[in-house]
Structure formats: structure tokens, C-alpha cells
Design a protein around this motif. Structure first.
Motif, short mmCIF file in Angstrom:
data_model
loop_
_atom_site.label_atom_id
_atom_site.label_comp_id
_atom_site.label_asym_id
_atom_site.label_seq_id
_atom_site.Cartn_x
_atom_site.Cartn_y
_atom_site.Cartn_z
N ARG A 22 3.33 -4.19 -7.74
CA ARG A 22 3.84 -3.99 -6.37
C ARG A 22 2.90 -4.63 -5.36
NH1 ARG A 22 5.83 1.11 -8.35
NH2 ARG A 22 3.82 2.13 -7.94
N GLU A 23 1.59 -4.52 -5.59
CA GLU A 23 0.63 -5.15 -4.69
C GLU A 23 0.77 -6.67 -4.73
OE1 GLU A 23 -3.21 -3.75 -5.78
OE2 GLU A 23 -2.59 -1.64 -5.75
N GLU A 27 1.73 -9.15 -1.62
CA GLU A 27 0.82 -10.23 -1.22
C GLU A 27 1.45 -11.61 -1.42
OE1 GLU A 27 -2.48 -9.44 -3.71
OE2 GLU A 27 -3.22 -7.75 -2.51
N GLY A 28 2.65 -11.68 -1.99
CA GLY A 28 3.31 -12.96 -2.19
C GLY A 28 2.84 -13.71 -3.42
N ARG A 29 2.15 -13.04 -4.35
CA ARG A 29 1.65 -13.71 -5.56
C ARG A 29 2.75 -13.89 -6.59
NH1 ARG A 29 -3.86 -13.81 -5.13
NH2 ARG A 29 -4.80 -12.23 -3.77
N ILE A 30 3.73 -13.01 -6.60
CA ILE A 30 4.86 -13.13 -7.50
C ILE A 30 6.14 -12.96 -6.69
CG2 ILE A 30 3.63 -12.33 -9.55
CD1 ILE A 30 4.86 -9.60 -9.17
N THR A 31 7.23 -13.51 -7.19
CA THR A 31 8.52 -13.41 -6.50
C THR A 31 9.20 -12.09 -6.85
OG1 THR A 31 9.75 -14.43 -8.31
CG2 THR A 31 8.75 -15.92 -6.68
N PRO A 32 10.19 -11.68 -6.06
CA PRO A 32 10.92 -10.46 -6.41
C PRO A 32 11.54 -10.51 -7.80
CG PRO A 32 11.38 -11.08 -4.14
CD PRO A 32 10.58 -12.20 -4.74
N GLU A 194 3.79 -14.74 8.21
CA GLU A 194 2.98 -14.85 7.00
C GLU A 194 1.78 -13.91 7.10
OE1 GLU A 194 3.33 -16.53 4.27
OE2 GLU A 194 4.97 -17.92 4.70
N PRO A 195 1.33 -13.33 5.97
CA PRO A 195 0.12 -12.51 5.98
C PRO A 195 -1.08 -13.31 6.48
CG PRO A 195 1.33 -12.19 3.94
CD PRO A 195 1.98 -13.35 4.64
#
Length: 241
Positions: A22-23, A27-32, A194-195
Motif C-alpha cells: 500500500r505504501e 508513493e507511485g512505485r507500483i501501479t494499481p 505530484e508528490p
């Protein structure tokens, strides 16, 4: 294969890996889509060896979440987000929630002659869809979400409004933030950013000016509406007499 990887994984181990996923999604490291696939693997895992490939390409611990030994030179793991109150209240004042915080299934926001800022860019959602219930009277709520998050408005506005950004290229199983409640003589503004990207001073001044103008227009509209109601009551009394 390490001997510890043959050990059976517990429910707590699987939940810990699910929290890391979930983290990584927030953080955008993996896609949904990747998140959904990996979550399925996590809750079907029986041993540490089954869990290890799920988080192998993510920063942090490269081994399963619970180990018999620990390398003293290894940096400490990232702490989970701290749970916070599910209620945010701003009465003739301001309140905000930002940084790495845990978003419960429902967050209640009460705003009366005040302002509230919610920044979800580093937040960790407790589930795929969360609800933000807003009760806003003569106030404003500003919400910032990262790309890849869908915002659905179910908030009822009376002499107010809810401004949503255009949806970017979202997957069907993208995380969802649903807005409910009622906004009376106030407004909710949702921005997608964007973060790590900060709002410039000019944009902040423009937002402040926009909110001020909106409140002034709403106040003027309220006065006009009250005047029309008084005139209608007088006309009714004259007709009866």
C-alpha cells in the motif's frame, strides 16, 4: 535458499507485506494493477519464500518481514504510518493533515468559518476506497491527491460548490477517495499534484483570492435570497389583507 524462508508465514507477516505494498502504491512505485496482482499473491502465500518475490524490487527490506537474524549494518525499516483521529474540526480556525498518515476507511471533516487542508500524496490508504465526509459551513476545504487516484464527489452543495480535477489515465481498480456530506455557503477544491511538488506562492495567492471571492459571492447571494423571501412574505400578507 535460506532456512528461514521455509518457515510458515503468519497472518501478521502477510499483513505487514500488504502494508508495504500500500505504501509503494501511494508513493507511485507500483501501479494499481500491480498492487492488485501482488495483494492476491500475498494472501495466498504460505511461507516466507512465497512472500519474498512480492517485495523484492521495492526499497527497504529485501527479505521476508520477519527473520531469525538481522544484519546490524542494515538500515532500520521504514516505520508504518501513525494512525490519527478520524475527525478533523476547524471552527473559526484552520486545520491540516499532511505527510505520511494512515487514512482510515472514513475521515470526518467539520469546517465552520474556517479552512481545512488534506494532502493525500504521501498518505497510506487503509483500503482501496476511503470516504471523506465533509460538513462545511461558510468555509473551505482544499484536498491534494497524487496522480493515479480517483476522486468521486457525492457531497451535496447548497450555495457552494465542489471543484474536481480532470481524471488522468486511471485504471479501473485505482484507489478511490469518495467525498460525501454537505457544503453550505462554502467550497471544496481538489487538486492533483505530484508528490514533492509544492504549490508556488503565486498559486497560493490565487487560491486565497479565489476563496475570498467565492465567499463574498456566496454571502451576497445569501443576502439577495433573504431579501427575496422577505418580499415574498410581505406580498403574501398584503394579498391576505
Amino acid at each position: 535458499m535460506k532456512e528461514s524462508e521455509n518457515l510458515r508465514a503468519s497472518d501478521a507477516d502477510r499483513d505487514q507485506v500488504a502494508d508495504r505494498l500500500r505504501e509503494a502504491l501511494a508513493e507511485g512505485r507500483i501501479t494499481p494493477a500491480e498492487h492488485a496482482e501482488r495483494i492476491d499473491v500475498v494472501y495466498q502465500a504460505k511461507t516466507y519464500a512465497d512472500l519474498e518475490p512480492v517485495v523484492r524490487d521495492l526499497p527497504g527490506e529485501a527479505d521476508p518481514p520477519v527473520r531469525l537474524t538481522k544484519d546490524p549494518a542494515e538500515p532500520p525499516p521504514v516505520l508504518p504510518p501513525v494512525p490519527q483521529s478520524t475527525s478533523i474540526v476547524a471552527v473559526f480556525a484552520g486545520a491540516d493533515r499532511r505527510g505520511r498518515w494512515l487514512v482510515e476507511p472514513q475521515t470526518n471533516v467539520s469546517c465552520v468559518f474556517g479552512g481545512v487542508e488534506l494532502d493525500f500524496r504521501q498518505a497510506v490508504l487503509s483500503q482501496r476506497e476511503v470516504t471523506v465526509h465533509v460538513t462545511c459551513v461558510f468555509g473551505g476545504v482544499e484536498i491534494t491527491v497524487p496522480p493515479g487516484v480517483r476522486v468521486i464527489n457525492s457531497n451535496s452543495a447548497v450555495f457552494g460548490g465542489v471543484d474536481l480535477p480532470e481524471d488522468d489515465d486511471l485504471a479501473h481498480d485505482a484507489p478511490v477517495i469518495r467525498l460525501t456530506g454537505i457544503t453550505l455557503f462554502g467550497g471544496i477544491s481538489v487538486h492533483r499534484r505530484e508528490p514533492g511538488k509544492k504549490r508556488g506562492r503565486k498559486a497560493a495567492r490565487e487560491l486565497h483570492r479565489e476563496m475570498h471571492e467565492r465567499h463574498r459571492e456566496l454571502h451576497h447571494g445569501r443576502r439577495e435570497r433573504l431579501r427575496e423571501l422577505r418580499e415574498a412574505r410581505r406580498a403574501t400578507r398584503r394579498e391576505r389583507s
